[in-house]
Design a protein around this motif. Structure first.
Motif, PDB file in Angstrom:
ATOM      1  N   SER A 118     -47.514  70.465 -86.185  1.00  0.00           N
ATOM      2  CA  SER A 118     -48.450  70.083 -85.126  1.00  0.00           C
ATOM      3  C   SER A 118     -49.641  69.310 -85.688  1.00  0.00           C
ATOM      4  O   SER A 118     -50.279  69.749 -86.652  1.00  0.00           O
ATOM      5  CB  SER A 118     -48.945  71.340 -84.404  1.00  0.00           C
ATOM      6  N   ASP A 119     -49.957  68.176 -85.067  1.00  0.00           N
ATOM      7  CA  ASP A 119     -51.120  67.369 -85.464  1.00  0.00           C
ATOM      8  C   ASP A 119     -52.410  68.146 -85.214  1.00  0.00           C
ATOM      9  O   ASP A 119     -52.563  68.808 -84.182  1.00  0.00           O
ATOM     10  CB  ASP A 119     -51.138  66.057 -84.668  1.00  0.00           C
ATOM     11  N   ALA A 120     -53.353  68.046 -86.147  1.00  0.00           N
ATOM     12  CA  ALA A 120     -54.606  68.793 -86.052  1.00  0.00           C
ATOM     13  C   ALA A 120     -55.446  68.393 -84.844  1.00  0.00           C
ATOM     14  O   ALA A 120     -56.316  69.153 -84.418  1.00  0.00           O
ATOM     15  CB  ALA A 120     -55.427  68.606 -87.328  1.00  0.00           C
ATOM     16  N   GLY A 121     -55.194  67.220 -84.277  1.00  0.00           N
ATOM     17  CA  GLY A 121     -55.977  66.769 -83.137  1.00  0.00           C
ATOM     18  C   GLY A 121     -55.315  66.973 -81.796  1.00  0.00           C
ATOM     19  O   GLY A 121     -55.798  66.458 -80.781  1.00  0.00           O
ATOM     20  N   ASN A 122     -54.239  67.747 -81.748  1.00  0.00           N
ATOM     21  CA  ASN A 122     -53.476  67.906 -80.511  1.00  0.00           C
ATOM     22  C   ASN A 122     -54.269  68.582 -79.395  1.00  0.00           C
ATOM     23  O   ASN A 122     -55.179  69.374 -79.642  1.00  0.00           O
ATOM     24  CB  ASN A 122     -52.204  68.712 -80.770  1.00  0.00           C
ATOM     25  N   HIS A 123     -53.856  68.290 -78.172  1.00  0.00           N
ATOM     26  CA  HIS A 123     -54.469  68.873 -76.982  1.00  0.00           C
ATOM     27  C   HIS A 123     -54.216  70.378 -76.936  1.00  0.00           C
ATOM     28  O   HIS A 123     -53.232  70.893 -77.489  1.00  0.00           O
ATOM     29  CB  HIS A 123     -53.893  68.211 -75.725  1.00  0.00           C
ATOM     30  N   ALA A 124     -55.104  71.085 -76.245  1.00  0.00           N
ATOM     31  CA  ALA A 124     -55.012  72.547 -76.152  1.00  0.00           C
ATOM     32  C   ALA A 124     -53.668  73.011 -75.597  1.00  0.00           C
ATOM     33  O   ALA A 124     -53.157  74.073 -75.995  1.00  0.00           O
ATOM     34  CB  ALA A 124     -56.151  73.083 -75.279  1.00  0.00           C
ATOM     35  N   SER A 125     -53.081  72.253 -74.690  1.00  0.00           N
ATOM     36  CA  SER A 125     -51.807  72.673 -74.098  1.00  0.00           C
ATOM     37  C   SER A 125     -50.683  72.652 -75.131  1.00  0.00           C
ATOM     38  O   SER A 125     -49.797  73.519 -75.107  1.00  0.00           O
ATOM     39  CB  SER A 125     -51.454  71.788 -72.906  1.00  0.00           C
ATOM     40  N   LEU A 126     -50.699  71.686 -76.042  1.00  0.00           N
ATOM     41  CA  LEU A 126     -49.716  71.674 -77.121  1.00  0.00           C
ATOM     42  C   LEU A 126     -49.982  72.816 -78.098  1.00  0.00           C
ATOM     43  O   LEU A 126     -49.051  73.464 -78.585  1.00  0.00           O
ATOM     44  CB  LEU A 126     -49.749  70.337 -77.861  1.00  0.00           C
ATOM     45  N   ILE A 127     -51.250  73.051 -78.389  1.00  0.00           N
ATOM     46  CA  ILE A 127     -51.614  74.152 -79.283  1.00  0.00           C
ATOM     47  C   ILE A 127     -51.147  75.486 -78.701  1.00  0.00           C
ATOM     48  O   ILE A 127     -50.573  76.327 -79.400  1.00  0.00           O
ATOM     49  CB  ILE A 127     -53.134  74.165 -79.529  1.00  0.00           C
ATOM     50  N   ASP A 128     -51.384  75.687 -77.410  1.00  0.00           N
ATOM     51  CA  ASP A 128     -50.942  76.928 -76.773  1.00  0.00           C
ATOM     52  C   ASP A 128     -49.423  77.028 -76.763  1.00  0.00           C
ATOM     53  O   ASP A 128     -48.864  78.129 -76.891  1.00  0.00           O
ATOM     54  CB  ASP A 128     -51.492  77.008 -75.352  1.00  0.00           C
ATOM     55  N   GLY A 129     -48.742  75.896 -76.597  1.00  0.00           N
ATOM     56  CA  GLY A 129     -47.289  75.910 -76.672  1.00  0.00           C
ATOM     57  C   GLY A 129     -46.811  76.375 -78.034  1.00  0.00           C
ATOM     58  O   GLY A 129     -45.864  77.164 -78.140  1.00  0.00           O
ATOM     59  N   CYS A 130     -47.484  75.908 -79.089  1.00  0.00           N
ATOM     60  CA  CYS A 130     -47.138  76.345 -80.444  1.00  0.00           C
ATOM     61  C   CYS A 130     -47.374  77.845 -80.603  1.00  0.00           C
ATOM     62  O   CYS A 130     -46.578  78.548 -81.236  1.00  0.00           O
ATOM     63  CB  CYS A 130     -47.973  75.579 -81.470  1.00  0.00           C
TER      64      CYS A 130
END
Length: 375
Positions: A118-130
């Protein structure tokens, strides 16, 4: 006392200048809007609002249930066909929000034993998906294909790299072709959130993956939102037919969520058809962003060069960013104000969104207000 810790957290936010409050807006406002994500100026377009009204009159106010029970209408299927065709993919699946689409794509495509890069600058929704996925996540440096390649080296089993195409804070674009190459070297999939690319980048606004020549590839899955360039609400996942069929069967935010309201589907479909007829809107949004950046930097402000329609202007501190945005508002200009934890680098900024329907005079006015009110 139950939830007593909430008061302590509230005090910490107040001291740090990070308190957030809701501010309901009226239907009509004299403010010049550079805060919304209505990149193409379609949210109030007569064809789009009529599309919403016609769908509500035909199908009712709500979808009435999950998509697998009663929430799928012929209108949803029509939107999915046209969206997939426009963006260059085999199939699409519509969700109640872009957030839900991202959660679905990441969790469904990262099973137990898989690796998510995951890219360090990703949106919160991608972070939560992870966070929700059963695979292990490794966060890598921002916009760095070599870091993705290094993370994938030596991993055995399923793997997927996850990235925004255009990052929502500064508006910088990911190197999509290089990311796809890094993933293919290791047999990994690539999941891309094109929320800020659809309608702005690519031929006629077909999106950043289309511009990079990777749209429709069997190892590329793209999520989009219907709430930005298309001026509506909802989200979608684009990919091969087998990927979409997999999501229908395992994605929890699809299976257990009420379907997208017909009015939102109707508005998005009307906006998509309008964009097909008027592809110049996409180029105009990018042109306005570049002009905003040039004018802001010319008056001595620190603005990030835009790759799409987002222009960010650095602020000295969270408190000064809030005050700056408030002063802009008092002067008739609405701008976004991004502060920690919404900004990955901890640097607060004003966030401006270029719109295809902004006139030269409105651009000049916006720059003048931002410059005159700087801290």
């Amino acid at each position: 006392m139950a939830f007593g810790w909430i008061d302590e957290q509230a005090e910490l936010r107040r001291r740090a200048g990070l308190v957030r409050t809701l501010r309901p807006r009226p239907a009509g406002t004299p403010l010049l809007d550079l805060a919304s994500n209505d990149y193409l100026g379609l949210a109030r377009h007569p064809e789009v609002t009529e599309g919403a009204a016609r769908a509500a009159r035909t199908w009712g106010g709500g979808a009435t249930g999950s998509r697998l029970v009663t929430g799928t209408t012929e209108l949803h299927a029509e939107l999915e066909r046209e969206l997939a065709d426009f963006c260059g993919f085999e199939a699409a699946l519509v969700f109640s929000s872009g957030y839900a689409a991202n959660l679905a794509a990441v969790t469904a495509l990262a099973p137990h034993g898989s690796l998510i890069v995951s890219d360090a600058g990703n949106h919160a929704s991608l972070i939560d998906g992870c966070r929700l996925a059963r695979g292990a996540t490794q966060v890598v440096a921002h916009r760095d294909p070599d870091a993705v390649r290094k993370a994938l080296d030596g991993h055995e089993g399923p793997a997927v790299a996850v990235s925004d195409t255009v990052f929502s804070v500064d508006g910088d674009a990911a190197p999509l072709a290089a990311l796809a190459e890094a993933c293919r070297e290791h047999g990994a999939g690539l999941v891309l959130d094109d929320a800020h690319g659809l309608g702005v980048l690519g031929d006629g606004g077909r999106g950043a993956p289309h511009a990079a020549g990777i749209a429709g590839a069997e190892d590329v899955v793209v999520t989009v939102t219907l709430s930005k360039s298309l001026g509506s609400q909802g989200g979608a996942v684009l990919g091969t037919g087998r990927v979409i069929a997999h999501l229908v069967n395992v994605a929890r935010t699809f299976i257990f969520d009420t379907g997208l309201a017909p009015a939102a589907a109707g508005a998005a479909l009307a906006a998509l058809r309008l964009l097909r007829r008027e592809p110049g809107r996409a180029a105009r949004a990018s042109e306005v962003a570049r002009e905003l950046h040039a004018r802001l930097t010319a008056v001595g402000l620190e603005a990030v060069r835009p790759d799409a329609a987002v222009v960010s202007v650095r602020a000295p501190s969270p408190e000064q960013a809030v005050g700056w945005a408030a002063d802009c508002r008092a002067a008739g200009l609405s701008v976004g104000c991004f502060r920690p934890p919404s900004v990955p680098d901890g640097v607060s900024r004003l966030r401006l969104t270029a719109r295809a329907d902004l006139s030269g005079a409105e651009i000049e006015r916006a720059v003048r207000v931002i410059g005159d009110t700087r801290p």
